[in-house]
Design a protein around this motif. Structure first.
Motif, PDB file in Angstrom:
ATOM      1  N   UNK A  27      67.418 -29.425  81.345  1.00 11.02           N
ATOM      2  CA  UNK A  27      67.544 -30.774  81.694  1.00 11.02           C
ATOM      3  C   UNK A  27      68.657 -31.362  81.214  1.00 11.02           C
ATOM      4  N   UNK A  28      69.365 -30.828  79.942  1.00  8.87           N
ATOM      5  CA  UNK A  28      70.091 -31.459  79.124  1.00  8.87           C
ATOM      6  C   UNK A  28      71.534 -31.079  79.257  1.00  8.87           C
ATOM      7  N   UNK A  29      71.424 -29.547  78.861  1.00  7.81           N
ATOM      8  CA  UNK A  29      72.709 -28.954  78.749  1.00  7.81           C
ATOM      9  C   UNK A  29      73.330 -28.650  80.089  1.00  7.81           C
ATOM     10  N   UNK A  30      72.562 -28.160  81.124  1.00  8.88           N
ATOM     11  CA  UNK A  30      73.049 -28.285  82.455  1.00  8.88           C
ATOM     12  C   UNK A  30      73.521 -29.439  83.209  1.00  8.88           C
ATOM     13  N   UNK A  31      73.127 -30.456  82.888  1.00 11.09           N
ATOM     14  CA  UNK A  31      73.468 -31.743  83.484  1.00 11.09           C
ATOM     15  C   UNK A  31      74.706 -32.332  82.914  1.00 11.09           C
ATOM     16  N   UNK A  32      74.992 -31.867  81.669  1.00 14.12           N
ATOM     17  CA  UNK A  32      76.291 -32.496  80.982  1.00 14.12           C
ATOM     18  C   UNK A  32      77.248 -31.290  81.307  1.00 14.12           C
ATOM     19  N   UNK A  33      77.154 -30.221  82.040  1.00 16.73           N
ATOM     20  CA  UNK A  33      78.303 -29.333  82.357  1.00 16.73           C
ATOM     21  C   UNK A  33      78.264 -28.009  81.187  1.00 16.73           C
ATOM     22  N   UNK A  34      76.991 -27.724  80.526  1.00 16.99           N
ATOM     23  CA  UNK A  34      77.064 -26.545  79.845  1.00 16.99           C
ATOM     24  C   UNK A  34      75.892 -25.380  80.518  1.00 16.99           C
ATOM     25  N   UNK A  35      76.509 -24.117  79.972  1.00 14.86           N
ATOM     26  CA  UNK A  35      75.711 -23.063  80.411  1.00 14.86           C
ATOM     27  C   UNK A  35      75.146 -22.242  79.142  1.00 14.86           C
ATOM     28  N   UNK A  36      74.118 -21.992  78.915  1.00 14.11           N
ATOM     29  CA  UNK A  36      73.681 -21.257  77.845  1.00 14.11           C
ATOM     30  C   UNK A  36      74.042 -19.758  77.618  1.00 14.11           C
ATOM     31  N   UNK A  37      74.558 -19.633  76.569  1.00 17.30           N
ATOM     32  CA  UNK A  37      75.037 -18.321  76.368  1.00 17.30           C
ATOM     33  C   UNK A  37      74.019 -17.348  75.566  1.00 17.30           C
ATOM     34  N   UNK A  66      81.340 -23.953  78.820  1.00 22.84           N
ATOM     35  CA  UNK A  66      81.316 -24.994  79.973  1.00 22.84           C
ATOM     36  C   UNK A  66      80.950 -24.051  81.017  1.00 22.84           C
ATOM     37  N   UNK A  67      80.503 -24.935  81.912  1.00 18.55           N
ATOM     38  CA  UNK A  67      80.082 -24.224  83.384  1.00 18.55           C
ATOM     39  C   UNK A  67      81.060 -24.007  83.950  1.00 18.55           C
ATOM     40  N   UNK A  68      81.099 -23.041  84.915  1.00 15.83           N
ATOM     41  CA  UNK A  68      82.248 -22.699  85.799  1.00 15.83           C
ATOM     42  C   UNK A  68      82.354 -23.907  86.820  1.00 15.83           C
TER      43      UNK A  68
END
Length: 75
Positions: A27-37, A66-68
């Motif tokens: 809900x937070x990281x993906x929405x702002x364009x990040x992907x969990x490593x 950063x998400x692709x």
């Protein structure tokens, strides 16, 4: 040091640490364009009081990238 209230509040759902971390990622990281490593759980030790010498809290450390599909998308 002057304490200031945050401009935004994160609304994290879940009752357990694991549920809250999962919610934070989706809900937070993906929405702002990040992907969990990677994510890890570790203790955070803080000063005690007259009842306990110290307290142990659960802390989370996230490694993000950063998400692709985030390039060019508004944030």
């Amino acid at each position: 040091g002057k304490w200031q209230r945050p401009n935004n509040h994160l609304k994290i759902a879940g009752k357990t640490w694991e549920e809250q971390v999962t919610n934070m990622c989706s809900e937070v990281f993906q929405r702002v364009g990040f992907e969990l490593e990677a994510v890890t759980r570790l203790p955070y030790l803080c000063e005690g009081d007259m009842y306990n010498d110290y307290y142990v809290l659960d802390d989370a450390v996230f490694v993000l990238k950063a998400s692709e599909d985030a390039e060019g998308s508004p944030q």
